[in-house]
Design an enzyme around this catalytic site. Structure first.
Site, PDB file in Angstrom:
ATOM      1  N   PRO A  87      -1.916  -6.977  -5.546  1.00  0.00           N
ATOM      2  CA  PRO A  87      -0.789  -7.765  -6.303  1.00  0.00           C
ATOM      3  C   PRO A  87      -1.278  -8.814  -7.302  1.00  0.00           C
ATOM      4  CG  PRO A  87      -1.772  -8.268  -4.016  1.00  0.00           C
ATOM      5  CD  PRO A  87      -2.299  -7.126  -4.448  1.00  0.00           C
ATOM      6  N   HIS A 127     -13.831  -7.342  -7.843  1.00  0.00           N
ATOM      7  CA  HIS A 127     -13.249  -8.429  -8.374  1.00  0.00           C
ATOM      8  C   HIS A 127     -13.584  -9.059  -9.578  1.00  0.00           C
ATOM      9  CE1 HIS A 127     -11.702  -8.780  -4.266  1.00  0.00           C
ATOM     10  NE2 HIS A 127     -13.081  -8.479  -3.826  1.00  0.00           N
ATOM     11  N   ARG A 173     -15.705 -19.142  -5.178  1.00  0.00           N
ATOM     12  CA  ARG A 173     -14.383 -19.863  -5.089  1.00  0.00           C
ATOM     13  C   ARG A 173     -14.079 -20.514  -3.614  1.00  0.00           C
ATOM     14  NH1 ARG A 173     -10.224 -16.011  -8.229  1.00  0.00           N
ATOM     15  NH2 ARG A 173      -8.865 -17.835  -7.735  1.00  0.00           N
TER      16      ARG A 173
HETATM   17  C1  DQA Z   1      -9.435 -10.989  -7.372  1.00  0.00           C
HETATM   18  C2  DQA Z   1      -9.802 -12.288  -6.506  1.00  0.00           C
HETATM   19  C3  DQA Z   1      -8.833 -12.426  -5.422  1.00  0.00           C
HETATM   20  O1  DQA Z   1      -9.325 -13.654  -4.401  1.00  0.00           O
HETATM   21  C4  DQA Z   1      -7.512 -12.831  -6.007  1.00  0.00           C
HETATM   22  O2  DQA Z   1      -6.575 -13.123  -4.757  1.00  0.00           O
HETATM   23  C5  DQA Z   1      -6.971 -12.067  -6.933  1.00  0.00           C
HETATM   24  C6  DQA Z   1      -7.847 -11.369  -8.042  1.00  0.00           C
HETATM   25  C7  DQA Z   1     -10.331 -10.818  -8.512  1.00  0.00           C
HETATM   26  O3  DQA Z   1     -10.212  -9.718  -9.185  1.00  0.00           O
HETATM   27  O4  DQA Z   1     -11.126 -11.881  -8.873  1.00  0.00           O
HETATM   28  O5  DQA Z   1      -5.882 -11.692  -7.066  1.00  0.00           O
HETATM   29  O6  DQA Z   1      -9.323  -9.707  -6.808  1.00  0.00           O
END
Ligand code: DQA
Length: 142
Positions: free
Chosen positions: A10, A100, A107
């Site tokens: 998402p 990620h 974070r």
């Molecule tokens: C993410 C990190 C997640 O915590 C966040 O909710 C995202 C993107 C990233 O690519 O850094 O939507 O997966």
């Protein structure tokens, strides 16, 4: 020829618009173009899939059974909540990589758990779009 499935969760369709300080200025279209160019270079097949819906991602993982050699997945926010995505990855038992774009380790506390990551053999975290490229190289060379 190896067949790779790249799944993005998402809000990753909002790349480029969404919090560019965290996720960069590249769009989702730029990411798909990078992945397709990398596949050409590495000599593998790739399919890119993005959904904002947890069940649709579960369906996509299930449909990969017997069809793909590896799954490269950035489950986005579902990383931190979805046991269903973890179970789907375990069910198909296709080798998987967790991506990620941002460095989730630095974070918020609620981002410190990764359910999907528990079913992944490699993790590329905080490398921007390069994480996808590195995961592709990993599976092609494996
Ligand atoms: C993410 C990190 C997640 O915590 C966040 O909710 C995202 C993107 C990233 O690519 O850094 O939507 O997966």
């Amino acid at each position: 020829m190896k067949k790779l499935l790249v799944i993005n969760g998402p809000n990753l369709n909002m790349l480029g618009i969404r919090e560019p300080n965290l996720y960069g200025k590249g769009t989702y279209k730029d990411l798909v173009e990078l992945i397709e160019a990398t596949a050409k270079e590495l000599g593998c097949e790739v399919e890119c899939y993005q959904s904002n819906h947890e069940g649709a991602i579960v369906d996509k993982i299930q449909s990969a059974y017997g069809m793909f050699d590896a799954i490269i997945i950035n489950p986005a926010a579902y990383t931190h909540t979805s046991i269903a995505i973890l179970d789907a990855l375990k069910a198909v038992a296709i080798p998987a990589a967790e991506i990620h774009i941002s460095d989730v380790t630095k974070r918020e506390d609620f981002r410190q758990i990764s359910y999907a990551g528990m079913a992944c053999e490699v993790h590329y975290i905080g490398m921007g779009f390069d994480g996808y490229v590195e995961a592709m190289k990993y599976f092609v060379n494996k």
